[in-house]
Design an enzyme around this catalytic site. Sequence first.
Site, PDB file in Angstrom:
ATOM      1  N   LYS A   1     -12.039   0.901  -1.814  1.00 27.55           N
ATOM      2  CA  LYS A   1     -10.778   1.643  -2.564  1.00 27.55           C
ATOM      3  C   LYS A   1     -11.414   1.513  -4.246  1.00 27.55           C
ATOM      4  O   LYS A   1     -12.308   2.400  -4.388  1.00 27.55           O
ATOM      5  CB  LYS A   1      -9.364   0.935  -2.576  1.00 27.55           C
ATOM      6  CG  LYS A   1      -8.913   1.386  -1.040  1.00 27.55           C
ATOM      7  CD  LYS A   1      -7.779   0.779  -0.521  1.00 27.55           C
ATOM      8  CE  LYS A   1      -7.508   1.293   0.770  1.00 27.55           C
ATOM      9  NZ  LYS A   1      -6.650   0.568   1.621  1.00 27.55           N
TER      10      LYS A   1
ATOM     11  N   SER B   1       0.631  -1.251   0.064  1.00 27.63           N
ATOM     12  CA  SER B   1      -0.136   0.084   0.077  1.00 27.63           C
ATOM     13  C   SER B   1       0.861   1.155   0.109  1.00 27.63           C
ATOM     14  O   SER B   1       0.404   2.255  -0.303  1.00 27.63           O
ATOM     15  CB  SER B   1      -0.902   0.062   1.155  1.00 27.63           C
ATOM     16  OG  SER B   1      -0.109  -0.249   2.325  1.00 27.63           O
TER      17      SER B   1
ATOM     18  N   HIS C   1      -5.244  -2.989  -2.604  1.00 29.48           N
ATOM     19  CA  HIS C   1      -5.100  -2.036  -3.905  1.00 29.48           C
ATOM     20  C   HIS C   1      -4.893  -2.890  -5.087  1.00 29.48           C
ATOM     21  O   HIS C   1      -4.229  -2.397  -6.038  1.00 29.48           O
ATOM     22  CB  HIS C   1      -3.595  -1.329  -3.630  1.00 29.48           C
ATOM     23  CG  HIS C   1      -3.874  -0.336  -2.419  1.00 29.48           C
ATOM     24  ND1 HIS C   1      -4.217   0.940  -2.613  1.00 29.48           N
ATOM     25  CD2 HIS C   1      -3.594  -0.432  -1.130  1.00 29.48           C
ATOM     26  CE1 HIS C   1      -4.232   1.512  -1.535  1.00 29.48           C
ATOM     27  NE2 HIS C   1      -3.834   0.996  -0.676  1.00 29.48           N
TER      28      HIS C   1
HETATM   29  C1  LIG Z   1      -6.761   0.457   3.007  1.00 31.46           C
HETATM   30  C2  LIG Z   1      -5.884  -0.789   3.297  1.00 31.46           C
HETATM   31  C3  LIG Z   1      -6.672  -1.814   4.205  1.00 31.46           C
HETATM   32  C4  LIG Z   1      -7.830  -1.050   5.107  1.00 31.46           C
HETATM   33  O1  LIG Z   1      -8.958  -1.241   4.196  1.00 31.46           O
HETATM   34  P1  LIG Z   1     -10.470  -0.407   4.701  1.00 31.46           P
HETATM   35  O2  LIG Z   1     -11.417  -0.881   4.086  1.00 31.46           O
HETATM   36  O3  LIG Z   1     -10.009   1.101   4.400  1.00 31.46           O
HETATM   37  O4  LIG Z   1     -10.463  -0.469   6.395  1.00 31.46           O
HETATM   38  C5  LIG Z   1      -6.290  -2.792   4.373  1.00 31.46           C
HETATM   39  N1  LIG Z   1      -5.100  -3.386   3.934  1.00 31.46           N
HETATM   40  C6  LIG Z   1      -4.572  -2.691   2.987  1.00 31.46           C
HETATM   41  C7  LIG Z   1      -3.313  -3.045   2.283  1.00 31.46           C
HETATM   42  C8  LIG Z   1      -5.041  -1.265   2.880  1.00 31.46           C
HETATM   43  O5  LIG Z   1      -4.356  -0.589   1.985  1.00 31.46           O
END
Ligand SMILES: *Cc1c(COP(=O)(O)O)cnc(C)c1O
Length: 327
Positions: free
Chosen positions: A241, A183, A211
């Site tokens: 996302k 991320s 991602h």
């Molecule tokens: C953003 C993210 C999360 C968290 O997801 P949310 O739905 O925003 O709580 C988990 N793992 C990774 C790798 C992320 O980038």
Amino acid sequence: MFNSLDDFVRAKLSALEAAHLRRSLVDSFREDGVWIERSGRHLLSFSCNDYLNLTHHPKVKATAIAAIEKYGAGAGASRLITGNHPLFAELEARLAKFKQTEAACVFGSGYLANAGIIPTLVGESDLLLIDELSHSCLWAGSQLSSAQVQTFRHNDLAHVEELLAQSRGEYRHALIVTDGVFSMDGDLAPLADLGALAQARDAWLMSDDAHGLGVVANGKGSVFASGSKAPVDLQMGTLSKAIGSYGGYLCASQPVIDLIKTRARTLVYSTGLPPASVAAAIAALDIIEADSALTARPLANAQAFTRALNLPLAQSPIVPVILNDEM
Ligand SMILES: *Cc1c(COP(=O)(O)O)cnc(C)c1O
């Protein structure tokens, strides 16, 4: 009046301030996934996870509004009590099919998913291997599990092999966890090779595809990045996302999902997602599955960006630009 709590917190804040680590929230009005109004300025945004602009897609919005009209604004309870509105089953079937697994479970967020999944599957007598650059919520889940946590060097297969050779025999079960797309750095985990290593040592592999879904491998995510499906037992990800909604999920075998739905604390003791979020995610999946030109665009744009700036070629839509110290 002296208050030791405020006193303690003020000292902490000034230490953070001195280290340039104090942060604050800024009102951000996202007109869509591309343009944003902030502090009176109209800005082009390069800092958003809404890769496909689906938060503002007319069909996604209309589907969410229709779900509110039909099922209300909230789920009203945990899914195991009365919060399991009919949209969950539809979304879970769609996710499982897209990720080529037997079943899926939707959580309140990606963070809640990781905090719930890992402690359900491993505990005190188990070994947990985690990539050093894994996301905060994989660490949180690992710590909650009480498993013996060992960190491996970023994307270093030889190090994973070495740790398994050294320690696997001392533990009942072993779980390897990693981001699929990292991320902060935007590179991909070698999931096919990690999966082979895991299988050879009777370890389980979990990847976090927050991602990857919607933007890697025709939208199918990092597990499919090598052209075929990597042997990953637990495909976790987020609806927050590229999907443009909110929520988290796990795609896995039927028995694993059955256990998760019975025991994962962040599912059992937390309210189900609002109907609008689940409906929006279903509408977004429709678009992602139908439009491969759309899902290819963020990576193509990131690669154009890295070529223009003479940076290493982007492997995902995330391009790290590292700016010396915190200041
Ligand atoms: C953003 C993210 C999360 C968290 O997801 P949310 O739905 O925003 O709580 C988990 N793992 C990774 C790798 C992320 O980038």
